[in-house]
Motif scaffolding. Structure first.
Motif, short mmCIF file in Angstrom:
data_model
loop_
_atom_site.label_atom_id
_atom_site.label_comp_id
_atom_site.label_asym_id
_atom_site.label_seq_id
_atom_site.Cartn_x
_atom_site.Cartn_y
_atom_site.Cartn_z
N PHE A 1 25.46 4.89 -7.95
CA PHE A 1 24.35 5.60 -7.78
C PHE A 1 23.09 4.92 -7.33
CE2 PHE A 1 19.98 6.66 -9.72
CZ PHE A 1 19.94 7.73 -9.14
N LEU A 2 22.44 5.38 -6.23
CA LEU A 2 21.28 4.77 -5.64
C LEU A 2 20.22 5.78 -5.44
CD1 LEU A 2 21.34 2.75 -2.36
CD2 LEU A 2 19.84 4.66 -2.52
N LYS A 3 19.11 5.02 -5.91
CA LYS A 3 17.70 5.94 -5.61
C LYS A 3 16.63 5.39 -5.21
CE LYS A 3 14.27 8.47 -8.29
NZ LYS A 3 13.83 8.85 -9.54
N TYR A 4 15.77 5.83 -4.23
CA TYR A 4 14.49 5.36 -3.70
C TYR A 4 13.57 6.40 -3.72
CZ TYR A 4 14.46 8.05 0.60
OH TYR A 4 14.07 9.15 1.42
N SER A 5 12.01 5.72 -3.92
CA SER A 5 11.11 6.70 -4.06
C SER A 5 9.93 5.77 -3.35
CB SER A 5 11.06 7.03 -5.39
OG SER A 5 9.90 7.97 -5.52
N GLN A 6 8.89 6.60 -2.99
CA GLN A 6 7.54 6.05 -2.76
C GLN A 6 6.77 5.79 -3.80
OE1 GLN A 6 5.40 8.50 0.00
NE2 GLN A 6 4.72 6.80 1.47
N GLN A 7 7.00 6.36 -5.07
CA GLN A 7 6.35 6.15 -6.40
C GLN A 7 7.13 5.21 -7.18
OE1 GLN A 7 3.43 7.68 -6.76
NE2 GLN A 7 3.48 8.57 -4.70
N ARG A 8 6.42 4.60 -7.79
CA ARG A 8 7.00 3.80 -8.67
C ARG A 8 7.58 4.53 -10.04
NH1 ARG A 8 7.18 -1.71 -10.65
NH2 ARG A 8 7.34 -1.87 -12.84
N TYR A 9 8.82 4.30 -10.35
CA TYR A 9 9.57 5.18 -11.26
C TYR A 9 10.28 4.44 -12.53
CZ TYR A 9 13.52 4.53 -8.29
OH TYR A 9 14.51 3.80 -7.69
N PHE A 10 10.27 3.08 -12.27
CA PHE A 10 11.10 2.00 -13.01
C PHE A 10 10.52 2.36 -14.68
CE2 PHE A 10 11.17 -0.99 -9.42
CZ PHE A 10 11.96 -0.31 -8.79
N GLY A 11 11.69 2.50 -15.49
CA GLY A 11 11.25 2.42 -16.84
C GLY A 11 10.81 4.02 -17.19
N GLU A 12 10.64 4.74 -16.32
CA GLU A 12 10.44 6.33 -16.80
C GLU A 12 11.81 7.22 -16.81
OE1 GLU A 12 7.51 7.66 -13.88
OE2 GLU A 12 6.27 5.88 -14.41
N LEU A 13 11.45 8.12 -17.82
CA LEU A 13 12.69 9.21 -17.89
C LEU A 13 12.44 10.46 -16.82
CD1 LEU A 13 15.16 10.30 -19.10
CD2 LEU A 13 13.50 11.62 -20.84
N GLY B 1 0.63 -1.28 0.11
CA GLY B 1 -0.07 -0.02 -0.17
C GLY B 1 0.78 1.06 0.07
N GLY B 2 0.46 2.18 0.88
CA GLY B 2 1.11 3.43 0.91
C GLY B 2 2.46 3.36 1.45
N ASP B 3 2.91 2.21 2.17
CA ASP B 3 4.20 2.13 2.55
C ASP B 3 5.16 1.57 1.70
OD1 ASP B 3 3.68 3.01 5.12
OD2 ASP B 3 2.70 1.26 5.99
N ARG B 4 4.64 1.15 0.28
CA ARG B 4 5.63 0.45 -0.57
C ARG B 4 6.70 1.31 -0.91
NH1 ARG B 4 5.22 -4.29 -2.71
NH2 ARG B 4 6.36 -4.98 -4.46
N MET B 5 7.71 0.72 -1.05
CA MET B 5 9.08 1.63 -1.32
C MET B 5 9.56 1.17 -2.69
SD MET B 5 8.76 4.11 0.60
CE MET B 5 10.43 4.97 0.18
N TYR B 6 10.41 1.75 -3.53
CA TYR B 6 11.08 1.27 -4.96
C TYR B 6 12.67 1.85 -4.73
CZ TYR B 6 6.09 0.94 -6.22
OH TYR B 6 4.80 0.31 -6.17
#
Length: 490
Positions: A342-354, A293-298
């Motif tokens: 390089f490391l990145k995390y986000s609460q929003q799914r961003y895989f495959g996006e520029l 849910g809202g606690d999912r991290m990418y």
């Protein structure tokens, strides 16, 4: 979605553009600030002659000491003077800065009996009253208006320096460089203060910063008796990595996590970072997610495969995970750049996006020659074109068939047509110029292929010239020795 090989080329491009960072004294025509006070005097008077002699004496002394005080004249014509250079400057750089400060006092405070002028790496003051040993922490702050942070790491490190500096002799000066965070800190007192006076000055300066500026990523407080400074980029005269291409850069979202269970969210994130440092070294790239849910991290991690071994990749990502957790506490997104990963995390799914949130960072070092600038640009174009070539269908087909080699591959041909055989500039015709770079010549020690210079084809060069990160870096950092262009494609 980009492969690890393509992302590795992007990281390599950024590391190439950073090049050399050799901090030097920043000499401006006008001081940061000039405070002028006191009665007027005539330059031909006894006081005027005393002041002239004092300033000459201080200039001479600055070649051997980074802070000292001196007097000249007698009775009503006595004048007291003091200077302080950043503690790690060489004698010649300190003297150059004080020479500029002397000119600054004459320009900004002509004909007055009390003055102080501040420059980037030195300040100079004089008065007709004896101020030696008197703590004066009434100063001013300067901040970075463009970047913010929620971390108190810099403030805590400066707090430690405030305790350490008063015990240093003969120069009350100390610095701190972090190999985990983008953090460079300095604290320093003038030579006339006692250890207790130094501590009182630095403590007052730190309290002033806490009340105004610790949310900024980069700040300093300057007063007549002491300085404190923190920057996310190197500014030291003797920075140990000033000839390296080491990168430390971070960014955090301004939004706080909205969660009913922050501990669960934090546990998810730390688990992701541990998994990343374990899995990414095998291929140089790895992405994953955890939580519900809202606690999912990418998150994703990338290593420079040409430069980092598996062990170095794992260690770099582990360090980045610890650093970003402290740098961006309870933030919805964050990233950390190092020289090798390089490391990145986000609460929003961003895989495959520029991600088009791009940043250009220019070094603060002295300008370089046009030839050096053009050679740098040519090398950057070469790397960018290699990355484009490796994205092509033909390259993937040749790689899959095992047909690539160092002599007849498209990659090797593109290399010969670009930087390796044209190190000064990439041109579309021998008489044309790009960005004001001179036509290429074959330097001694570098052989050309055939009897004609190898020229990059017109079409590909025109395409490259009109777009992309390199064009923006060129516009933003013209003449500087270091640049980073960061655009995250994931």
């Amino acid at each position: 979605m980009w492969s690890s090989r393509k992302l590795s080329f992007l990281l390599g491009l950024i590391r190439f553009l950073l090049l050399l960072q050799a901090p030097t004294v920043a000499l401006a025509a006008n001081p940061f600030r000039a405070d002028c006070d006191g009665d007027a005097y005539n330059s031909s008077s006894s006081f005027g002659r005393s002041l002239s002699g004092l300033l000459s004496s201080l200039t001479f002394l600055s070649s051997n000491s980074n802070s000292t005080n001196a007097t000249a004249g007698a009775s009503r014509d006595s004048v007291y003077g003091l200077y302080m250079c950043q503690g790690d400057l060489s004698g010649s750089n300190c003297q150059s800065c004080i020479q500029m400060a002397v000119a600054g006092t004459n320009q900004s405070c002509p004909g007055v009996r009390r003055a102080i002028v501040y420059y980037d790496q030195c300040h100079l003051s004089y008065s007709d009253a004896n101020f030696f040993g008197v703590v004066d922490a009434d100063g001013f702050n300067m901040t970075n208006p463009l970047e913010v942070t929620s971390s108190r790491m810099a403030f805590n490190i400066l707090s430690d320096l405030v305790q350490a500096v008063p015990q240093r002799r003969p120069l009350m000066f100390a610095t701190n460089v972090s190999d985990m965070y983008p953090l460079f800190a300095l604290a320093q007192c003038t030579a006339d203060l006692s250890p207790d006076g130094c501590r009182r000055c630095l403590t007052a300066s730190l309290a002033a910063i806490e009340n105004c500026c610790i949310q900024r990523k980069g700040w300093r407080y300057l007063s007549p008796s002491c300085w404190i400074r923190y920057e996310p980029t190197p500014f030291f005269g003797n920075y140990p990595n000033n000839l390296s291409t080491y990168i430390i850069r971070s960014q955090c979202s301004s939004l706080d996590v909205q969660s009913d269970d922050l501990s669960a969210r934090t546990a998810n994130l730390r688990g992701l970072f541990d998994d990343l440092s374990a899995q990414a070294p095998a291929t140089g790239f790895y992405s994953s997610s955890a939580g519900d849910g809202g606690d999912r991290m990418y998150d994703l991690g990338l290593c420079a495969r040409d430069d980092a071994t598996r062990g170095e990749c794992a260690a770099c990502l582990a360090t980045a995970g610890r650093a970003i957790a402290n740098e961006c506490p309870n933030k919805t997104e964050g990233y950390m750049w190092y020289g090798l990963c390089f490391l990145k995390y986000s609460q929003q799914r961003y895989f495959g996006e520029l991600d088009t949130d791009v940043h250009t960072f220019c070094s603060g070092a002295a300008p370089v020659t046009a030839e050096f600038s053009c050679a740098t640009e040519a090398g950057a174009w070469s790397i960018a074109q290699e990355a484009r070539w490796r994205r092509s269908t033909r390259w993937r087909r040749l790689a899959r068939d095992g047909s690539l080699d160092d002599t007849n591959s498209g990659l090797a041909r593109r290399r010969r047509r670009t930087f390796w055989r044209c190190p000064i500039a990439l041109v579309k015709h021998p008489t044309d110029k790009i960005f004001g770079c001179p036509p290429p010549e074959t330097p001694s020690g570098i052989s050309s292929v055939g009897s004609e210079p190898q020229i990059a084809p017109r079409r590909r060069l025109e395409e490259s010239k009109g777009s992309g990160s390199l064009q923006r870096v060129r516009a933003a950092c013209l003449g500087g020795v270091g640049a980073e262009r960061k655009q995250k494609r994931v």
